[in-house]
Design a protein around this motif. Structure first.
Motif, PDB file in Angstrom:
ATOM      1  N   ASN A  41      -3.142  -3.760  -1.129  1.00  0.00           N
ATOM      2  CA  ASN A  41      -2.555  -4.348  -2.329  1.00  0.00           C
ATOM      3  C   ASN A  41      -2.322  -3.304  -3.405  1.00  0.00           C
ATOM      4  OD1 ASN A  41      -2.061  -6.921  -1.640  1.00  0.00           O
ATOM      5  ND2 ASN A  41      -3.686  -7.846  -2.859  1.00  0.00           N
ATOM      6  N   LYS A  44       0.604  -1.145  -2.325  1.00  0.00           N
ATOM      7  CA  LYS A  44       1.895  -1.824  -2.387  1.00  0.00           C
ATOM      8  C   LYS A  44       2.411  -1.902  -3.810  1.00  0.00           C
ATOM      9  CE  LYS A  44       0.933  -4.925   1.213  1.00  0.00           C
ATOM     10  NZ  LYS A  44       0.438  -6.286   1.347  1.00  0.00           N
ATOM     11  N   SER A  48       5.779   3.467  -2.478  1.00  0.00           N
ATOM     12  CA  SER A  48       6.270   3.072  -1.174  1.00  0.00           C
ATOM     13  C   SER A  48       6.072   4.151  -0.123  1.00  0.00           C
ATOM     14  CB  SER A  48       7.740   2.713  -1.293  1.00  0.00           C
ATOM     15  OG  SER A  48       8.429   3.769  -1.921  1.00  0.00           O
ATOM     16  N   LEU A  51       2.490   4.128   1.040  1.00  0.00           N
ATOM     17  CA  LEU A  51       2.237   2.951   1.865  1.00  0.00           C
ATOM     18  C   LEU A  51       2.870   3.143   3.235  1.00  0.00           C
ATOM     19  CD1 LEU A  51       1.194   0.102   2.246  1.00  0.00           C
ATOM     20  CD2 LEU A  51       3.313  -0.750   1.246  1.00  0.00           C
ATOM     21  N   LEU A 160       9.418  -5.645   1.494  1.00  0.00           N
ATOM     22  CA  LEU A 160       8.172  -6.393   1.609  1.00  0.00           C
ATOM     23  C   LEU A 160       8.456  -7.850   1.292  1.00  0.00           C
ATOM     24  CD1 LEU A 160       5.899  -3.930  -0.351  1.00  0.00           C
ATOM     25  CD2 LEU A 160       6.073  -4.171   2.124  1.00  0.00           C
ATOM     26  N   GLU A 164       3.553 -10.116   1.519  1.00  0.00           N
ATOM     27  CA  GLU A 164       3.589  -8.664   1.507  1.00  0.00           C
ATOM     28  C   GLU A 164       4.216  -8.124   0.229  1.00  0.00           C
ATOM     29  OE1 GLU A 164       2.639  -6.595   4.540  1.00  0.00           O
ATOM     30  OE2 GLU A 164       1.507  -8.444   4.352  1.00  0.00           O
ATOM     31  N   CYS A 166       5.042  -6.999  -3.499  1.00  0.00           N
ATOM     32  CA  CYS A 166       4.231  -6.286  -4.463  1.00  0.00           C
ATOM     33  C   CYS A 166       3.626  -7.247  -5.475  1.00  0.00           C
ATOM     34  CB  CYS A 166       5.117  -5.287  -5.176  1.00  0.00           C
ATOM     35  SG  CYS A 166       4.360  -4.624  -6.637  1.00  0.00           S
ATOM     36  N   VAL A 171       7.785  -1.916  -7.980  1.00  0.00           N
ATOM     37  CA  VAL A 171       7.174  -0.841  -7.200  1.00  0.00           C
ATOM     38  C   VAL A 171       7.334   0.458  -7.972  1.00  0.00           C
ATOM     39  CG1 VAL A 171       7.306   0.486  -5.086  1.00  0.00           C
ATOM     40  CG2 VAL A 171       7.586  -1.987  -5.020  1.00  0.00           C
TER      41      VAL A 171
END
Lengths: 314, 387
Positions: A41, A44, A48, A51, A160, A164, A166, A171
């Protein structure tokens, strides 16, 4: 992402064993689901590319991303290359034990009931703070170790969906963090440029006067407190500003960057070293202007008043 | 045409700038994460009170905490300090040297993987906890503080030498050996640099270490002045004990001291209050969040005549006439002297001559010698351990 519940037994077993991989399946599943989800979490909501790296690593290891998330956490906690006990776990347990403000041998009354925090809840609370540091340290390592590949964007957003998505709405990629042109990595070493220095000061004063109306009262407070040598975590400052430590630090950081970036844009054709000196001078004048906006009461609360009439004992 | 005057200046090298940039990114990440809301969970205090999963109360966790490594503090130890000392994050320290009177020199490891300033050394270790050693934040601490820590690893002899070299560089300007130059942080040229903000926060984080050292040195000074053996180390209060002190101390704080002849004839006077407890208890109370402004202070008269000590000009000599206080203080009672304006402890004294006179036994002259010094600004806090 849904909240994952853990049991005290899971945490105790994990503490007694070196790594979660050595724990029973139930413990492994519960802790990985909890900690791995927390790590995911945070990532995210942030970057990016990093991740993606984690997802790639998980795919490479043929495991779930939450497992990779947990691995990040355990790697952070690991203190020595050998298998000696991880004392950070003792620290976690000792810190979590402080959440119930009761003495171990006290007899519980009805009034105490609200002060009891279950052990597993306290552990998760403490762990949430550790997760933040673990995520940052992981990102620091990646930024240091991963070369920037040719032409590859570091902040291409990932797709996402649903759970999923954000959690923070946007982001923020590491590349979005303003670069360090505000490091003010220049100092005046000229002993005899009096005229140029006076001209620089005049310009800085004019810039400061133009910028000052755009400062919020809180920013004025932060500037003045910082100039007086206070830490942004100083309890007196936090009380006067009415915010948490993270807000004061970020507020000062944002203000300094805003001023520096504005001047950098305005004087983009100039020698960067001269611009940095202008930035520094302007901030110094801004402190003086900001100080005029702070009430004597606030100054007194911060201990910034000079000697004067003070009939109160403290 | 250039609008800015050109001033001869010195700038960071590209390598130094790159190092600052890496540190700044870490700092920005730190700020961003700190500002993020906590995950919604049953760990919220609100939900803890309303239907949280039942189970063992948190304080039972103490049963699974390993005992501290008390018996073998040694130079070269890497130790994790108890959260009873610092609880904001896990703080590891390197024990660098043993000093006199049970004091040890320790330096904390930093919270980032990049050194922020010339006083921070990149250690080369892989473990996240030990990547940067902060020599600028070095403290001398009493051994009893280190007794509340766990030993987790040891420094090599080379690491010890490197730490010493960096400390000598930042503290005394001794040239840094060439191989270490690339492993320390870049210089800071402005007070508005983020790194100054960070350093102040780190210094504030270590305040409990400075307080412990100050307390120990006061004990040593007092023992030296009174020509008595330096007292044995007292075990420090644990978390529950501090809570108890915080909750209960207010009740035993003060009792009124009446004044027979309050500030008569324009005589200078100081304020006096009674704290029914020891210096140790007072400091525990302050450390646990007690604030001097919560003390009930009673007007009392005293004459103070601060003047430099002939033998040690930096120190000063002062006496208060306590004869008018009722009940009279007892011979040998200690008192702490606070500056009410600066809100700080500035000295300590002892009652003598059958309770008639209070004499300063430790205090810095410059604190008393301010131009605007007024006796009224002083608060004498009489400490009474007995009944």
């Amino acid at each position: 992402m849904a909240f994952v519940e853990t049991k005290l037994e899971h945490w105790i077993e994990w503490k007694q064993k070196c790594a979660v991989d050595l724990c029973l399946e139930e413990t492994r599943n519960a802790l990985m689901a909890y900690g791995g989800a927390q790590i995911l979490n945070r990532l995210k909501g942030w970057d990016s590319r990093i991740l993606q790296d984690l997802l790639d690593q998980a795919a490479k290891n043929a495991c779930l991303p939450i497992r990779e998330g947990w691995r990040i956490l355990e790697t952070f906690l690991h203190e020595t290359p050998n298998k000696s006990p991880i004392r950070h776990k003792d620290w976690l347990f000792a810190q979590a034990s402080k959440f119930s403000h009761l003495e171990p041998d006290s007899s519980l009354t009805a009034a105490d009931a609200n002060r009891i925090v279950p052990a597993q809840v306290a552990l998760q609370k403490v762990m949430a703070g550790v997760v933040k540091t673990a995520v940052r340290r992981h990102c620091e390592r990646l930024l240091k170790e991963l070369p920037k590949t040719n032409g590859e964007s570091l902040d291409a957003p990932l797709s996402l969906d649903g759970d999923e998505a954000c959690t923070r709405g946007t982001v923020m990629a590491i590349e979005d963090f303003p670069d360090a042109d505000a490091v003010m990595g220049t100092k005046d070493v000229s002993p005899d440029d009096a005229a140029a220095r006076a001209e620089m000061r005049n310009l800085a004063l004019a810039e400061a006067k133009a910028l000052e109306p755009g400062l919020s009262d809180r920013e004025c407070l932060l500037l003045v407190a910082h100039d007086a040598g206070m830490a942004m975590s100083d309890p007196l400052l936090l009380e006067a500003a009415g915010v948490k430590k993270s807000v004061t630090s970020a507020g000062l950081n944002g203000l300094v960057r805003r001023v520096c970036q504005k001047l950098a844009q305005q004087y983009s054709q100039e020698d960067p070293a001269d611009v940095r000196l202008l930035q520094k001078n302007t901030l110094e004048y801004l402190v003086q202007l900001a100080e005029q906006r702070i009430s004597p009461e606030i100054k007194a609360r911060l201990g910034l008043l000079p000697e004067g009439k003070d009939d109160e004992l403290f | 045409m250039s609008k800015l005057p050109h001033i001869r200046s010195q700038s960071l090298s590209p390598e130094e700038t790159a190092r600052v940039q890496r540190w700044q990114r870490a700092w920005r990440m730190h700020l961003d994460l700190q500002g993020q809301a906590e995950e919604p969970s049953s760990a919220d205090p609100a939900s803890a009170q309303t239907g949280c999963p039942a189970g063992e109360p948190a304080f039972r966790l103490q049963e699974w905490v390993a005992p501290y490594d008390q018996d073998s503090v040694a130079v070269g130890d890497i130790r994790l300090l108890s959260p009873e000392i610092i609880d904001e994050r896990a703080v590891y320290v390197a024990v660098l040297a043993e000093a006199e009177w049970g004091m040890w020199l320790v330096a904390p490891y930093g919270n980032f993987s990049e050194p922020c300033a010339p006083g921070e050394l990149e250690t080369g270790r892989k473990e996240a906890a030990f990547q940067v050693l902060c020599l600028w934040n070095l403290h001398s601490v009493p051994v009893e503080l280190l007794h509340r820590s766990w030993k987790v690893d040891s420094l090599t002899e080379q690491e010890l030498q490197e730490a010493k070299a960096v400390f000598q560089n930042v503290a005394a300007g001794r040239p840094l050996p060439e191989p270490l130059r690339a492993r320390v942080g870049s210089p800071i040229f402005s007070q508005f640099d983020d790194r100054v903000v960070y350093q102040r926060e780190e210094a504030a984080l270590m305040a409990p270490l400075a307080r412990a050292a100050q307390r120990r040195m006061e004990e040593v000074q007092l023992a030296w002045i009174l020509d008595i053996p330096i007292p044995a180390h007292n075990p420090r209060p644990t978390g529950p004990e501090i809570s108890r002190i915080r909750d209960n101390m207010a009740r035993k704080l003060t009792e009124e001291l009446t004044l027979a002849a309050a500030a008569a004839g324009g005589q200078p006077y100081s304020h006096v209050a009674l704290f029914k407890g020891s210096l140790q208890e007072l400091e525990d109370w302050l450390a646990a969040g007690g604030a001097l402004n919560r003390l009930k202070v009673f007007t009392a008269s005293a004459i103070v005549e601060p003047q430099p000590d002939q033998a040690k000009p930096s120190k000063c000599f002062a006496q208060w006439d306590l004869g008018a206080l009722s009940p009279a203080p007892a011979e040998g009672d200690l008192f702490a002297v606070f500056d009410r304006k600066a809100k700080r402890f500035i000295g300590q004294g002892r009652v003598a001559q059958g309770g008639q006179v209070g004499s300063l036994i430790e205090g810095a002259w410059e604190l008393f010698n301010r131009p605007a010094f007024r006796c009224q600004d002083l608060l004498l806090l009489l400490l009474r351990c007995g009944p």
